[in-house]
Write a protein that holds these residues in place. Sequence first.
Motif, short mmCIF file in Angstrom:
data_model
loop_
_atom_site.label_atom_id
_atom_site.label_comp_id
_atom_site.label_asym_id
_atom_site.label_seq_id
_atom_site.Cartn_x
_atom_site.Cartn_y
_atom_site.Cartn_z
N HIS A 200 0.86 -1.17 0.00
CA HIS A 200 0.00 0.00 0.00
C HIS A 200 0.89 1.22 0.00
O HIS A 200 1.85 1.28 0.71
N THR A 201 0.51 2.20 -0.74
CA THR A 201 1.31 3.41 -0.85
C THR A 201 0.37 4.61 -0.88
O THR A 201 -0.64 4.57 -1.54
N HIS A 202 0.77 5.68 -0.19
CA HIS A 202 -0.08 6.86 -0.13
C HIS A 202 0.47 8.07 -0.86
O HIS A 202 -0.30 8.90 -1.28
N ASP B 287 1.51 15.06 -1.68
CA ASP B 287 0.36 15.09 -0.78
C ASP B 287 0.22 13.71 -0.16
O ASP B 287 0.93 12.79 -0.48
N THR B 288 -0.72 13.61 0.79
CA THR B 288 -1.00 12.30 1.37
C THR B 288 -2.20 11.65 0.71
O THR B 288 -2.70 10.65 1.20
N ASP B 289 -2.68 12.21 -0.41
CA ASP B 289 -3.77 11.61 -1.16
C ASP B 289 -3.20 10.88 -2.36
O ASP B 289 -2.14 11.21 -2.88
N VAL B 290 -3.95 9.89 -2.83
CA VAL B 290 -3.50 9.14 -3.99
C VAL B 290 -4.72 8.57 -4.71
O VAL B 290 -5.73 8.28 -4.09
N ARG C 249 8.80 8.21 -5.42
CA ARG C 249 7.70 8.73 -4.61
C ARG C 249 8.21 9.52 -3.41
O ARG C 249 7.65 10.54 -3.03
N MET C 250 9.27 9.03 -2.80
CA MET C 250 9.83 9.77 -1.67
C MET C 250 10.37 11.11 -2.13
O MET C 250 10.19 12.14 -1.45
N ARG C 251 11.00 11.15 -3.29
CA ARG C 251 11.49 12.44 -3.77
C ARG C 251 10.32 13.39 -3.99
O ARG C 251 10.41 14.58 -3.69
N ASP C 252 9.21 12.88 -4.51
CA ASP C 252 8.05 13.73 -4.76
C ASP C 252 7.53 14.38 -3.49
O ASP C 252 7.14 15.55 -3.49
N ILE C 253 7.49 13.62 -2.40
CA ILE C 253 6.90 14.18 -1.18
C ILE C 253 7.91 14.91 -0.30
O ILE C 253 7.52 15.72 0.53
N ALA C 254 9.21 14.64 -0.48
CA ALA C 254 10.21 15.18 0.45
C ALA C 254 11.10 16.23 -0.17
O ALA C 254 12.01 16.73 0.51
N ASP D 174 21.34 16.08 -0.61
CA ASP D 174 20.54 14.86 -0.63
C ASP D 174 19.61 14.84 -1.84
O ASP D 174 19.38 13.79 -2.45
N LEU D 175 19.07 16.00 -2.20
CA LEU D 175 18.19 16.06 -3.37
C LEU D 175 18.97 15.72 -4.64
O LEU D 175 18.49 14.98 -5.51
N ALA D 176 20.19 16.25 -4.73
CA ALA D 176 21.03 15.94 -5.90
C ALA D 176 21.38 14.46 -5.94
O ALA D 176 21.43 13.85 -7.02
N THR D 177 21.61 13.86 -4.77
CA THR D 177 21.90 12.43 -4.72
C THR D 177 20.70 11.61 -5.19
O THR D 177 20.85 10.67 -5.98
N LEU D 178 19.52 11.97 -4.73
CA LEU D 178 18.32 11.28 -5.17
C LEU D 178 18.14 11.40 -6.68
O LEU D 178 17.78 10.44 -7.36
N ASP D 179 18.40 12.59 -7.21
CA ASP D 179 18.25 12.77 -8.65
C ASP D 179 19.20 11.87 -9.42
O ASP D 179 18.84 11.31 -10.46
N ARG D 180 20.40 11.71 -8.92
CA ARG D 180 21.35 10.82 -9.58
C ARG D 180 20.88 9.36 -9.47
O ARG D 180 20.98 8.59 -10.43
#
Length: 339
Positions: free
Chosen positions: A52-54, A59-62, A289-294, A302-308
């Motif tokens: 399950h993923t939200h 947002d917390t809606d999906v 999904r974590m990058r989208d919400i965080a 950290d954002l640059a690391t996620l993008d890589r």
Amino acid sequence: MAHDQEPHHQEPHHQEPHHQEPRQHEPHEAAPHEAAPHEAGHRHTPVHAHAHTHAHGGDTDVDWSEMGPHLETQAELFAPVHERIMAWLAEAVTGPELIVDAGSGPGVVSCLFAQTFPKARIVAVDSTGPLLERARVRAARQGVADRFATLTGELPQVLDELDGPADLLWASRSLHHIGDQRAALAAFAAHLAPGGTLALLEGGLPSRFLPRDIGIGRPGLQARLDALQEEWFARMRAGLPGSVAEAEDWSALLTSAGLRHTGTRSFLLDLPAPASERALGYAADLFTRMRDIAAEDLDPEDLATLDRLLDPADPASLHRRPDVFVLSAYTVHTAVRPR
């Protein structure tokens, strides 16, 4: 839960005593992207490894109907751990007539129950009709449609639509999407047959996919993402209708529902590196999904690391790394309604 709403709906099947009453429904087209045989299609937070993923668009809606393929793929990846859970449950639950999967998603685990208990009738319960259509398609494909039903509606109220008590009620990380968890547990307990078992999957440990030091960015990225995940989860819980803060002492909560706590056991999912294509895709999906919400809460490094990690063209990306693994722990609590 931010699910698409439909009238309560239940799939017709052969009628037997202690069985769901057949109901008529409009024909559906077979859902696309059916994967091979787990959610287990069940929902949870953006990064915790289960079906399950939200998170969606920060947002917390999906839109749960759009999550069907993801939930199925995740559940199927986790099939080995759910098979071990079911073998453990089968030691204590013998000859069940009715098994209810409360918060079934696309029914991967529901169908595993049908395979584990070949004489039981299965009812998959969820608030999202398109996910339950996927469950019906899967049940038909696996040859268990004659003893497989679905019920559409919000937990725990929709359980009132059952025509009899359950011998086993399975709730895999669906309880924490209900505002008043204590009241929901009492409702679950009320729908058990005397001697029936409630199996509750809650807790466990955050999943891991990468070493602490991945050679790019600051070491410990996943630990920092876990902290953001906890904050997201707290916001999600606080925003639920009728939300009640509750200490997560599951054995005490089960006891307060009038049940006798009979066991707690944790199960490990260990898919070592190098990961399969399915596991790599799953990890990339969750990190996306974590990058989208965080994104707004992460520091630039950290954002640059996620993008890589998420760039398929980058040699350091999740898609190409040989050190990606999946390591998760799932905790199941069981309790019995006194005879």
